[in-house]
Design a protein around this motif. Structure first.
Motif, PDB file in Angstrom:
ATOM      1  N   ASN A 145      22.525 -82.672 -51.366  1.00 25.06           N
ATOM      2  CA  ASN A 145      22.459 -82.184 -52.741  1.00 25.06           C
ATOM      3  C   ASN A 145      21.582 -80.934 -52.840  1.00 25.06           C
ATOM      4  OD1 ASN A 145      23.206 -82.204 -55.410  1.00 25.06           O
ATOM      5  ND2 ASN A 145      21.649 -83.661 -56.043  1.00 25.06           N
ATOM      6  N   ILE A 146      21.781 -80.017 -51.904  1.00 25.21           N
ATOM      7  CA  ILE A 146      21.013 -78.774 -51.846  1.00 25.21           C
ATOM      8  C   ILE A 146      21.518 -77.784 -52.890  1.00 25.21           C
ATOM      9  CG2 ILE A 146      20.672 -76.677 -50.472  1.00 25.21           C
ATOM     10  CD1 ILE A 146      18.814 -78.646 -49.502  1.00 25.21           C
ATOM     11  N   GLN A 147      20.595 -77.141 -53.561  1.00 27.28           N
ATOM     12  CA  GLN A 147      20.892 -76.014 -54.436  1.00 27.28           C
ATOM     13  C   GLN A 147      20.282 -74.782 -53.780  1.00 27.28           C
ATOM     14  OE1 GLN A 147      20.033 -76.544 -58.648  1.00 27.28           O
ATOM     15  NE2 GLN A 147      19.255 -74.456 -58.739  1.00 27.28           N
ATOM     16  N   GLY A 148      21.101 -73.916 -53.190  1.00 27.69           N
ATOM     17  CA  GLY A 148      20.610 -72.786 -52.418  1.00 27.69           C
ATOM     18  C   GLY A 148      20.239 -71.601 -53.280  1.00 27.69           C
ATOM     19  N   GLU A 149      19.194 -70.873 -52.867  1.00 30.60           N
ATOM     20  CA  GLU A 149      18.712 -69.737 -53.639  1.00 30.60           C
ATOM     21  C   GLU A 149      18.672 -68.431 -52.845  1.00 30.60           C
ATOM     22  OE1 GLU A 149      17.852 -69.564 -56.791  1.00 30.60           O
ATOM     23  OE2 GLU A 149      17.895 -71.674 -57.374  1.00 30.60           O
ATOM     24  N   SER A 150      18.278 -68.482 -51.560  1.00 29.29           N
ATOM     25  CA  SER A 150      18.028 -67.240 -50.836  1.00 29.29           C
ATOM     26  C   SER A 150      18.365 -67.403 -49.363  1.00 29.29           C
ATOM     27  CB  SER A 150      16.546 -66.847 -50.989  1.00 29.29           C
ATOM     28  OG  SER A 150      16.227 -65.717 -50.209  1.00 29.29           O
ATOM     29  N   PHE A 151      18.987 -66.375 -48.772  1.00 28.39           N
ATOM     30  CA  PHE A 151      19.357 -66.381 -47.359  1.00 28.39           C
ATOM     31  C   PHE A 151      18.455 -65.466 -46.522  1.00 28.39           C
ATOM     32  CE2 PHE A 151      23.685 -67.562 -48.863  1.00 28.39           C
ATOM     33  CZ  PHE A 151      23.880 -68.643 -48.042  1.00 28.39           C
ATOM     34  N   TYR A 152      18.340 -65.819 -45.238  1.00 30.24           N
ATOM     35  CA  TYR A 152      17.874 -64.862 -44.243  1.00 30.24           C
ATOM     36  C   TYR A 152      18.768 -65.018 -43.019  1.00 30.24           C
ATOM     37  CZ  TYR A 152      15.317 -62.383 -40.700  1.00 30.24           C
ATOM     38  OH  TYR A 152      14.996 -61.518 -39.689  1.00 30.24           O
ATOM     39  N   TYR A 153      19.276 -63.902 -42.513  1.00 26.97           N
ATOM     40  CA  TYR A 153      20.202 -63.895 -41.375  1.00 26.97           C
ATOM     41  C   TYR A 153      19.447 -63.527 -40.108  1.00 26.97           C
ATOM     42  CZ  TYR A 153      24.213 -62.474 -38.488  1.00 26.97           C
ATOM     43  OH  TYR A 153      25.137 -62.340 -37.488  1.00 26.97           O
ATOM     44  N   THR A 154      19.578 -64.343 -39.069  1.00 25.37           N
ATOM     45  CA  THR A 154      18.874 -64.109 -37.815  1.00 25.37           C
ATOM     46  C   THR A 154      19.802 -63.420 -36.815  1.00 25.37           C
ATOM     47  OG1 THR A 154      19.493 -66.258 -36.897  1.00 25.37           O
ATOM     48  CG2 THR A 154      17.463 -66.157 -38.181  1.00 25.37           C
ATOM     49  N   PRO A 155      19.248 -62.661 -35.866  1.00 23.57           N
ATOM     50  CA  PRO A 155      20.077 -61.925 -34.903  1.00 23.57           C
ATOM     51  C   PRO A 155      20.994 -62.799 -34.051  1.00 23.57           C
ATOM     52  CG  PRO A 155      17.835 -61.081 -34.902  1.00 23.57           C
ATOM     53  CD  PRO A 155      17.818 -62.332 -35.730  1.00 23.57           C
ATOM     54  N   LYS A 204      22.603 -67.108 -36.953  1.00 29.54           N
ATOM     55  CA  LYS A 204      22.295 -68.276 -37.767  1.00 29.54           C
ATOM     56  C   LYS A 204      21.757 -67.827 -39.116  1.00 29.54           C
ATOM     57  CE  LYS A 204      23.194 -71.177 -34.393  1.00 29.54           C
ATOM     58  NZ  LYS A 204      23.451 -70.182 -33.318  1.00 29.54           N
ATOM     59  N   LEU A 205      21.850 -68.730 -40.079  1.00 30.15           N
ATOM     60  CA  LEU A 205      21.364 -68.462 -41.426  1.00 30.15           C
ATOM     61  C   LEU A 205      20.297 -69.472 -41.805  1.00 30.15           C
ATOM     62  CD1 LEU A 205      24.778 -68.081 -43.255  1.00 30.15           C
ATOM     63  CD2 LEU A 205      23.167 -66.231 -42.857  1.00 30.15           C
ATOM     64  N   TRP A 206      19.253 -68.990 -42.464  1.00 32.91           N
ATOM     65  CA  TRP A 206      18.334 -69.873 -43.163  1.00 32.91           C
ATOM     66  C   TRP A 206      18.660 -69.789 -44.651  1.00 32.91           C
ATOM     67  CZ3 TRP A 206      15.662 -73.409 -40.820  1.00 32.91           C
ATOM     68  CH2 TRP A 206      15.128 -73.206 -39.540  1.00 32.91           C
ATOM     69  N   LEU A 207      18.830 -70.917 -45.280  1.00 31.46           N
ATOM     70  CA  LEU A 207      19.080 -70.981 -46.714  1.00 31.46           C
ATOM     71  C   LEU A 207      17.936 -71.745 -47.373  1.00 31.46           C
ATOM     72  CD1 LEU A 207      20.833 -70.600 -49.240  1.00 31.46           C
ATOM     73  CD2 LEU A 207      22.041 -72.706 -48.629  1.00 31.46           C
ATOM     74  N   ALA A 208      17.189 -71.055 -48.229  1.00 32.97           N
ATOM     75  CA  ALA A 208      16.087 -71.686 -48.956  1.00 32.97           C
ATOM     76  C   ALA A 208      16.578 -72.140 -50.320  1.00 32.97           C
ATOM     77  CB  ALA A 208      14.930 -70.701 -49.109  1.00 32.97           C
ATOM     78  N   GLY A 209      16.085 -73.298 -50.764  1.00 34.99           N
ATOM     79  CA  GLY A 209      16.507 -73.816 -52.060  1.00 34.99           C
ATOM     80  C   GLY A 209      15.748 -75.078 -52.408  1.00 34.99           C
ATOM     81  N   GLN A 210      16.464 -76.006 -53.005  1.00 34.56           N
ATOM     82  CA  GLN A 210      15.844 -77.263 -53.404  1.00 34.56           C
ATOM     83  C   GLN A 210      16.818 -78.406 -53.192  1.00 34.56           C
ATOM     84  OE1 GLN A 210      15.302 -75.812 -57.438  1.00 34.56           O
ATOM     85  NE2 GLN A 210      16.633 -77.433 -58.235  1.00 34.56           N
ATOM     86  N   THR A 211      16.263 -79.566 -52.868  1.00 30.54           N
ATOM     87  CA  THR A 211      17.041 -80.792 -52.743  1.00 30.54           C
ATOM     88  C   THR A 211      16.845 -81.616 -54.008  1.00 30.54           C
ATOM     89  OG1 THR A 211      16.729 -80.802 -50.350  1.00 30.54           O
ATOM     90  CG2 THR A 211      17.456 -82.853 -51.369  1.00 30.54           C
ATOM     91  N   ASN A 212      17.910 -81.836 -54.755  1.00 26.52           N
ATOM     92  CA  ASN A 212      17.822 -82.584 -56.013  1.00 26.52           C
ATOM     93  C   ASN A 212      18.137 -84.057 -55.779  1.00 26.52           C
ATOM     94  OD1 ASN A 212      17.434 -80.150 -57.557  1.00 26.52           O
ATOM     95  ND2 ASN A 212      19.623 -79.762 -57.317  1.00 26.52           N
ATOM     96  N   TYR A 213      17.400 -84.924 -56.447  1.00 24.55           N
ATOM     97  CA  TYR A 213      17.717 -86.346 -56.375  1.00 24.55           C
ATOM     98  C   TYR A 213      17.180 -87.056 -57.611  1.00 24.55           C
ATOM     99  CZ  TYR A 213      12.955 -86.497 -54.440  1.00 24.55           C
ATOM    100  OH  TYR A 213      11.604 -86.331 -54.235  1.00 24.55           O
ATOM    101  N   ASN A 214      17.753 -88.198 -57.890  1.00 25.69           N
ATOM    102  CA  ASN A 214      17.399 -88.959 -59.088  1.00 25.69           C
ATOM    103  C   ASN A 214      16.274 -89.934 -58.795  1.00 25.69           C
ATOM    104  OD1 ASN A 214      19.465 -87.758 -60.646  1.00 25.69           O
ATOM    105  ND2 ASN A 214      20.960 -89.197 -59.790  1.00 25.69           N
TER     106      ASN A 214
END
Length: 285
Positions: free
Chosen positions: A54-64, A67-77
């Motif tokens: 349940n990730i909500q992604g906000e920002s990427f960083y691309y590595t040489p 691969k991709l890093w995706l920063a965001g938040q994990t939502n849960y009840n």
């Protein structure tokens, strides 16, 4: 899930141009499922993936290494029917969109019964031995940007080395960060609601400025510019040096907020903003 049906209620958070000419976008589907999609410069979809956890992604960083890093938040009840969120970082294989790993950050500095923690931006430190994650944290869950701003320093594998608060309350209504720029010596500039601050490489405050001039409000974006930095806000842009001194400012009274500035090859500026539900694209010298 490997595909998402987009409806009228789907929301896109971010758009990224990649080195190979393709693009990435993140958002939430009509069913509130986080997704990432890759498409070509002509708009043809390469792949669309639902994000796990349940990730909500906000920002990427691309590595040489592709691969991709995706920063965001994990939502849960929660058990009482509320919603909580942890700041999260996931690594993705750019070729096919498969998730390789996920790291969730939680620090006792921010522990509470009801919390909402978000990873907003991820950027590499200039020494290329890890990453800086900028995030926001609050304890009521009712706003994406309120409460306390923090910095997480990680290894190249995404493991946390330290976490620091950068600034706290703002006029009693909480604080929020929107952008971070890493300087060549690993110092950092962070902007937010009415605040600009400079941090050292360990996240400690070097200076902290609030600008009370009527032309200068909240700040949403920091962009390097010749011998300084452009900071976009509402309803102005300002140019500062690394001490935080204002070199110049320019008002745009027909704009409520300027949220992004891009420096073009000829050093001119392209900006986006909005006023009264209208979108504006502005080009300046």
């Amino acid at each position: 899930l490997e595909a998402i049906e987009f409806g009228e209620s789907s929301t896109f958070w971010s758009l990224f141009a990649m080195p190979d000419g393709n693009f990435l976008a993140t958002g939430l589907s009509e069913d509130n499922i986080g997704f990432i999609m890759k498409f070509t410069g002509t708009g043809d979809t390469v792949w669309t993936k639902a994000l796990p956890y349940n990730i909500q992604g906000e920002s990427f960083y691309y590595t040489p290494d592709g691969k991709l890093w995706l920063a965001g938040q994990t939502n849960y009840n929660t058990e009482n029917g509320g919603m909580m969120a942890d700041a999260s970082l996931i690594r993705i294989d750019y070729a096919n969109g498969n998730v390789l790993s996920q790291t969730t950050y939680f620090n006792a500095l921010y522990q509470s019964y009801f919390y909402h923690s978000q990873a907003l931006k991820i950027k590499p430190v200039s020494t290329q031995d890890g990453y800086i994650i900028l995030g926001n944290y609050n304890t009521n869950g009712f706003g994406r940007f309120s409460g306390v701003t923090y910095i997480i320093r990680t290894t190249l594998q995404g493991d946390s080395l330290w976490t620091k608060k950068t600034f706290g309350t703002n006029s009693g209504n909480g604080a929020a960060a929107f952008d971070i720029e890493l300087l060549p010596n690993d110092e950092m500039l962070v902007c937010g609601l009415g605040v600009l601050t400079k941090l050292n490489s360990h996240g400690d405050t070097i200076w902290y400025k609030t600008y009370s001039d009527e032309h200068i409000g909240d700040f949403y974006d920091i962009t390097p510019h010749t011998n300084g930095y452009i900071v976009a806000g509402s309803p102005s842009i300002i140019k500062i040096d690394t001490s935080g001194s204002i070199l110049w400012y320019q008002d745009y009274p027909f704009i409520n907020k300027i949220t992004k500035v891009v420096v073009l090859p000829d050093n001119s500026l392209m900006m986006i903003g909005y006023y009264n539900y209208k979108f504006y694209l502005i080009k300046t010298d």
